[in-house]
Design an enzyme around this catalytic site. Structure first.
Site, PDB file in Angstrom:
ATOM      1  N   TRP A   1     -62.915  13.608  58.259  1.00  0.00           N
ATOM      2  CA  TRP A   1     -63.834  14.746  58.280  1.00  0.00           C
ATOM      3  C   TRP A   1     -63.582  15.735  57.149  1.00  0.00           C
ATOM      4  O   TRP A   1     -64.492  16.471  56.740  1.00  0.00           O
ATOM      5  CB  TRP A   1     -63.778  15.453  59.637  1.00  0.00           C
ATOM      6  CG  TRP A   1     -64.961  16.330  59.827  1.00  0.00           C
ATOM      7  CD1 TRP A   1     -65.001  17.697  59.838  1.00  0.00           C
ATOM      8  CD2 TRP A   1     -66.314  15.904  60.007  1.00  0.00           C
ATOM      9  NE1 TRP A   1     -66.294  18.142  60.009  1.00  0.00           N
ATOM     10  CE2 TRP A   1     -67.119  17.057  60.127  1.00  0.00           C
ATOM     11  CE3 TRP A   1     -66.926  14.644  60.089  1.00  0.00           C
ATOM     12  CZ2 TRP A   1     -68.499  16.995  60.312  1.00  0.00           C
ATOM     13  CZ3 TRP A   1     -68.304  14.578  60.275  1.00  0.00           C
ATOM     14  CH2 TRP A   1     -69.066  15.748  60.379  1.00  0.00           C
TER      15      TRP A   1
ATOM     16  N   SER B   1     -61.892   7.684  62.580  1.00  0.00           N
ATOM     17  CA  SER B   1     -61.925   8.885  61.757  1.00  0.00           C
ATOM     18  C   SER B   1     -61.266  10.020  62.520  1.00  0.00           C
ATOM     19  O   SER B   1     -61.026   9.925  63.732  1.00  0.00           O
ATOM     20  CB  SER B   1     -63.379   9.229  61.403  1.00  0.00           C
ATOM     21  OG  SER B   1     -63.459  10.364  60.558  1.00  0.00           O
ATOM     22  N   CYS B   2     -60.974  11.121  61.827  1.00  0.00           N
ATOM     23  CA  CYS B   2     -60.389  12.297  62.469  1.00  0.00           C
ATOM     24  C   CYS B   2     -60.588  13.470  61.520  1.00  0.00           C
ATOM     25  O   CYS B   2     -61.593  13.548  60.823  1.00  0.00           O
ATOM     26  CB  CYS B   2     -58.914  12.063  62.801  1.00  0.00           C
ATOM     27  SG  CYS B   2     -57.864  11.739  61.365  1.00  0.00           S
ATOM     28  N   GLY B   3     -59.633  14.403  61.458  1.00  0.00           N
ATOM     29  CA  GLY B   3     -59.762  15.512  60.531  1.00  0.00           C
ATOM     30  C   GLY B   3     -59.405  15.151  59.107  1.00  0.00           C
ATOM     31  O   GLY B   3     -60.098  15.538  58.169  1.00  0.00           O
TER      32      GLY B   3
ATOM     33  N   GLY C   1     -57.473  11.801  58.431  1.00  0.00           N
ATOM     34  CA  GLY C   1     -56.895  10.465  58.371  1.00  0.00           C
ATOM     35  C   GLY C   1     -55.527  10.333  58.997  1.00  0.00           C
ATOM     36  O   GLY C   1     -54.850   9.328  58.773  1.00  0.00           O
TER      37      GLY C   1
END
Length: 282
Positions: A266, A237-239, A241
């Site tokens: 996120w 996951s990240c901010g 994708g």
């Protein structure tokens, strides 16, 4: 001319320069400006590159989240318009080194195209090596014959992430900075809470890079081994994708398998008040 193959999911500037004019090879500019960026410098491309704009065009426009994966039919139609064929060898790059190129790489993988790689160091490394650049030109060549074969396990949704966090069946690695992960820095997108998913682990994508290039495989292996069992099948996951795909690239280079990217990341989780969020104490 001999049939070309990609040596790795990551190719060097020297390799690309040696093969740039091979008829099997297609270069895609998948640059995306970081959230909050005010980029305004001159825009140039590797000669012959075609623009793969997953942030503005090759996305699910009906989804309010940023640059979500389009349907297989839409992806197929749009990359055919770029001249992509089933037998194309694709090298994806961006203008920051390695930032958004990995997202383009993972999108093609998720649509069943294995012959795709990221250019290590991107456009900065290309220019630093003294290679020519050119002004961008819209692609006006033949339509490709690419057929999408979706690999649904390569992307997942929020419900799947919540399931694996709850049952502990798969680790979740978050690629955001340590400050954002801990909830000690504000998110760049409005309406998104600060913090992280309960049980998620943090591996900032920048920890895999050295001056815009991927670190050596041994260093990548050490980063992942500190967080993952050898048999783990991590979810990234990240901010939004994008940099999660840098973790996917690093993990593949380091030898992990069964990798999945949380598409909404996120931007979705942090804005959905039904999803739990935790913050680390200062």
């Amino acid at each position: 001319m001999h049939r070309l193959t990609l040596p790795s999911p990551l190719v060097s500037v020297a390799w690309l320069a040696d093969h740039l004019h091979h008829p099997d090879l297609l270069v895609l500019d998948a640059h995306m400006a970081p959230p909050g960026s005010t980029e305004n410098g001159p825009v140039v491309q590797i000669p012959g590159a075609r623009r793969f704009d997953f942030d503005g065009e090759i996305k699910d426009a009906a989804n309010p989240l940023p640059h979500m994966m389009p349907s297989p039919a839409q992806f197929e139609r749009q990359v055919r318009a770029l001249g992509v064929n089933n037998d194309s060898l694709i090298v994806v790059y961006d203008r920051l080194g390695i930032f958004s190129a990995a997202r383009g790489w993972w999108m093609f993988r998720a649509m069943g195209h294995a012959q795709v790689a990221v250019l290590d160091g991107g456009l900065p490394a290309w220019q630093a090596a003294g290679h020519a650049v050119a002004a961008p030109r819209p692609y006006a060549g033949a339509t490709g014959n690419f057929v999408a074969a979706q690999q649904p396990e390569l992307f997942c949704d929020a419900d799947a992430v919540q399931r694996v966090l709850t049952d502990g069946s798969r680790p979740v690695l978050d690629a955001r900075s340590a400050e954002r992960f801990a909830g000690q820095a504000a998110e760049p997108r409005p309406g998104v809470r600060s913090g992280h998913m309960p049980g998620a682990l943090n591996l900032p994508f920048a920890d895999l890079l050295d001056n815009g290039r991927m670190k050596p495989v041994a260093e990548l292996q050490a980063q992942f081994a500190a967080r993952l069992a050898p048999e783990a099948k991590p979810v990234f996951s990240c901010g939004s994708g994008v940099t999660a795909c840098i973790l996917a690239l690093g993990a593949e280079l380091a030898g992990w398998q069964g990798l999945t990217v949380y598409d909404g990341s996120w931007s979705e989780w942090g804005s959905d008040l039904s999803r739990p969020v935790v913050q680390d104490p200062v």
